[in-house]
Design an enzyme around this catalytic site. Structure first.
Site, PDB file in Angstrom:
ATOM      1  N   MET A  90      -0.562  -2.769   5.176  1.00  0.00           N
ATOM      2  CA  MET A  90      -0.114  -3.750   4.194  1.00  0.00           C
ATOM      3  C   MET A  90      -1.052  -4.949   4.045  1.00  0.00           C
ATOM      4  O   MET A  90      -0.629  -6.016   3.599  1.00  0.00           O
ATOM      5  CB  MET A  90       1.310  -4.210   4.540  1.00  0.00           C
ATOM      6  CG  MET A  90       2.313  -3.085   4.421  1.00  0.00           C
ATOM      7  SD  MET A  90       2.255  -2.324   2.777  1.00  0.00           S
ATOM      8  CE  MET A  90       3.669  -1.243   2.849  1.00  0.00           C
ATOM      9  N   HIS A 146       0.566   5.614  -1.807  1.00  0.00           N
ATOM     10  CA  HIS A 146       1.425   4.571  -2.371  1.00  0.00           C
ATOM     11  C   HIS A 146       2.713   5.212  -2.895  1.00  0.00           C
ATOM     12  O   HIS A 146       2.666   6.253  -3.563  1.00  0.00           O
ATOM     13  CB  HIS A 146       0.683   3.840  -3.503  1.00  0.00           C
ATOM     14  CG  HIS A 146       1.464   2.683  -4.005  1.00  0.00           C
ATOM     15  ND1 HIS A 146       1.543   1.481  -3.320  1.00  0.00           N
ATOM     16  CD2 HIS A 146       2.269   2.560  -5.087  1.00  0.00           C
ATOM     17  CE1 HIS A 146       2.347   0.671  -3.978  1.00  0.00           C
ATOM     18  NE2 HIS A 146       2.794   1.301  -5.049  1.00  0.00           N
TER      19      HIS A 146
HETATM   20  C1  GAR Z   1       4.824   4.375   2.804  1.00  0.00           C
HETATM   21  O1  GAR Z   1       5.898   4.554   1.907  1.00  0.00           O
HETATM   22  C2  GAR Z   1       3.554   4.051   2.041  1.00  0.00           C
HETATM   23  O2  GAR Z   1       3.445   4.725   0.825  1.00  0.00           O
HETATM   24  C3  GAR Z   1       3.720   2.570   1.838  1.00  0.00           C
HETATM   25  O3  GAR Z   1       4.203   2.108   3.069  1.00  0.00           O
HETATM   26  C4  GAR Z   1       5.042   3.109   3.630  1.00  0.00           C
HETATM   27  C5  GAR Z   1       4.643   3.311   5.077  1.00  0.00           C
HETATM   28  O4  GAR Z   1       5.510   4.202   5.717  1.00  0.00           O
HETATM   29  N1  GAR Z   1       2.472   1.945   1.441  1.00  0.00           N
HETATM   30  C6  GAR Z   1       2.389   1.000   0.511  1.00  0.00           C
HETATM   31  O5  GAR Z   1       3.355   0.524  -0.033  1.00  0.00           O
HETATM   32  C7  GAR Z   1       0.970   0.549   0.203  1.00  0.00           C
HETATM   33  N2  GAR Z   1       0.940  -0.313  -0.930  1.00  0.00           N
HETATM   34  P1  GAR Z   1       5.119   4.818   7.127  1.00  0.00           P
HETATM   35  O6  GAR Z   1       4.677   3.634   7.990  1.00  0.00           O
HETATM   36  O7  GAR Z   1       6.398   5.420   7.647  1.00  0.00           O
HETATM   37  O8  GAR Z   1       4.024   5.820   6.916  1.00  0.00           O
END
Ligand code: GAR
Length: 190
Positions: free
Chosen positions: A90, A109
């Site tokens: 992030m 994303h």
């Molecule tokens: C996921 O949904 C990913 O797509 C999102 O964070 C989450 C992480 O989940 N990423 C974003 O929003 C990037 N802009 P995880 O830690 O369980 O893989």
């Protein structure tokens, strides 16, 4: 020799877990050199360690982006990492970091980009009442949640869906799509 990747996370790390397992099982043709996070409390760091993957903390909070990226560059060079895989990371990487590595940084994303970039994309899509959202895997460029789209998977928002149900289906779609896209990019080892 297999391609080497590093994975950046900020939170739960479910995408990272899936990628690590699929590399280990030979489904994705890559070695995971390390998992790094800007967040020392990221749950994903714990699960990476349990899988025997080295973990590192990037000092964003204590030293700022410039030093954190310097630290990342050193780690990437020390481990001869070819691919940087963002999995729920992030922080925004600076153009100075991204440009020399363009085409070698991949992000996932939870929306059909260019719709709903940024944070809280699933909640925003749900709140807008769109009928179709989804998941995007893309190469990273200097803009946020932007760059060449490698793959997308639509996810329907069904009548009566709760936000939690939608989030669960999006995450399931992410794990499948990220794996498939990395196989397309790097091949299978089996
Ligand atoms: C996921 O949904 C990913 O797509 C999102 O964070 C989450 C992480 O989940 N990423 C974003 O929003 C990037 N802009 P995880 O830690 O369980 O893989």
């Amino acid at each position: 020799m297999k391609p080497t990747m590093a994975i950046l996370i900020s939170g739960r790390g479910t995408n990272m877990n899936t990628i690590v397992d699929n590399c280990h099982d030979g489904l994705i043709n890559a070695e995971v050199a390390f998992v790094a996070s800007d967040n020392p409390d990221a749950a994903g760091l714990h699960s990476a360690r349990q899988k025997g993957i080295p973990t590192r903390i990037l000092p964003y909070s204590s030293q700022g982006r410039r030093d954190a990226e310097r630290c990342l560059v050193t780690l990437l060079e020390d481990h001869s990492v070819g691919w940087l895989i963002l999995a729920g990371f992030m922080r925004i990487l600076s153009p100075g970091f991204v440009v020399p590595r363009r085409g070698r940084i991949v992000n996932i994303h939870p929306s059909l980009l260019p719709s709903f970039p940024g944070r809280d994309s699933i909640r925003e899509a749900f709140g807008h009442g769109v009928k179709l959202t989804g998941v995007t895997v893309h190469l990273v460029d200097e803009e946020v949640d932007h760059g060449e789209i490698l793959a997308q998977e639509p996810v329907r928002i069904l009548p009566g869906d709760t936000l939690e149900e939608l989030e669960e289906r999006i995450h399931q779609a992410e794990h499948v799509l990220y794996t498939r896209t990395l196989i397309d990019l790097l091949g299978r080892s089996g």
